[in-house]
Motif scaffolding. Structure first.
Motif, PDB file in Angstrom:
ATOM      1  N   SER A  64       0.830  -1.198   0.000  1.00  0.00           N
ATOM      2  CA  SER A  64       0.000   0.000   0.000  1.00  0.00           C
ATOM      3  C   SER A  64       0.865   1.249   0.000  1.00  0.00           C
ATOM      4  O   SER A  64       1.925   1.280   0.628  1.00  0.00           O
ATOM      5  CB  SER A  64      -0.886  -0.012   1.250  1.00  0.00           C
ATOM      6  N   SER A  66       0.056   3.733   1.573  1.00  0.00           N
ATOM      7  CA  SER A  66      -0.181   4.305   2.894  1.00  0.00           C
ATOM      8  C   SER A  66       0.931   3.925   3.861  1.00  0.00           C
ATOM      9  O   SER A  66       1.185   2.750   4.102  1.00  0.00           O
ATOM     10  CB  SER A  66      -1.516   3.799   3.452  1.00  0.00           C
ATOM     11  N   HIS A  68       0.801   4.403   7.006  1.00  0.00           N
ATOM     12  CA  HIS A  68       0.189   3.885   8.228  1.00  0.00           C
ATOM     13  C   HIS A  68       0.035   2.371   8.181  1.00  0.00           C
ATOM     14  O   HIS A  68       0.459   1.667   9.098  1.00  0.00           O
ATOM     15  CB  HIS A  68      -1.170   4.554   8.466  1.00  0.00           C
ATOM     16  N   TRP A  69      -0.574   1.848   7.118  1.00  0.00           N
ATOM     17  CA  TRP A  69      -0.830   0.405   7.048  1.00  0.00           C
ATOM     18  C   TRP A  69       0.468  -0.372   6.897  1.00  0.00           C
ATOM     19  O   TRP A  69       0.632  -1.441   7.485  1.00  0.00           O
ATOM     20  CB  TRP A  69      -1.809   0.070   5.933  1.00  0.00           C
ATOM     21  N   ASN A  97       8.999   2.879   0.727  1.00  0.00           N
ATOM     22  CA  ASN A  97       7.894   3.761   1.067  1.00  0.00           C
ATOM     23  C   ASN A  97       8.349   4.767   2.123  1.00  0.00           C
ATOM     24  O   ASN A  97       8.466   4.448   3.299  1.00  0.00           O
ATOM     25  CB  ASN A  97       6.708   2.936   1.581  1.00  0.00           C
ATOM     26  N   ARG A  99       6.784   7.020   3.444  1.00  0.00           N
ATOM     27  CA  ARG A  99       5.738   7.356   4.409  1.00  0.00           C
ATOM     28  C   ARG A  99       5.814   6.472   5.654  1.00  0.00           C
ATOM     29  O   ARG A  99       5.181   6.767   6.648  1.00  0.00           O
ATOM     30  CB  ARG A  99       4.367   7.235   3.759  1.00  0.00           C
TER      31      ARG A  99
END
Length: 116
Positions: A64, A66, A68-69, A97, A99
């Motif tokens: 993902s 994201s 967070h996930w 990633n 993020r």
């Protein structure tokens, strides 16, 4: 605030949700399970549909965009979720990633480095 485990299980178990998603992406509504410690979730794995097993949920989170996930999935790995070749491959995507918090990426890097 975490989504209650039973609410998540109820959602992914509902026939209308499964039909709308054509059983392909039940992993997405199951992602909130990653917000719990792995040990809290291991005992309910048998209640998950075949399309949304824990490894499938980790896969969805790790690829993902994201942060967070992906961070939640890595935390499960650090808590002892069994590593295999699939997870090592998904990690190659996840580690890029930005993020995902650097501290978590570094811990995951050490985990995978020690497993080889």
């Amino acid at each position: 605030m975490k989504t209650p485990i039973n609410d998540t299980l109820e959602l992914i178990g509902r026939l209308d949700v499964r039909e709308k998603m054509k059983n392909a992406d039940l992993r997405i509504p199951a992602l909130p399970l990653l917000e719990y410690d792995l040990q809290e979730i291991m005992h309910i794995e048998h209640r998950l549909p075949p399309e949304a097993q824990l490894k499938d949920i980790i896969h969805t989170a790790m690829i993902s965009p994201s942060g967070h996930w992906a961070t939640c999935a890595i935390k499960w790995l650090l808590q002892g979720f069994p590593l295999d070749d699939d997870i090592r491959e998904w990690y190659q995507t996840c580690k890029k990633n930005k993020r995902v918090h650097q501290r978590i990426r570094q811990a995951a890097h050490r985990l995978f480095k020690n497993q080889t």
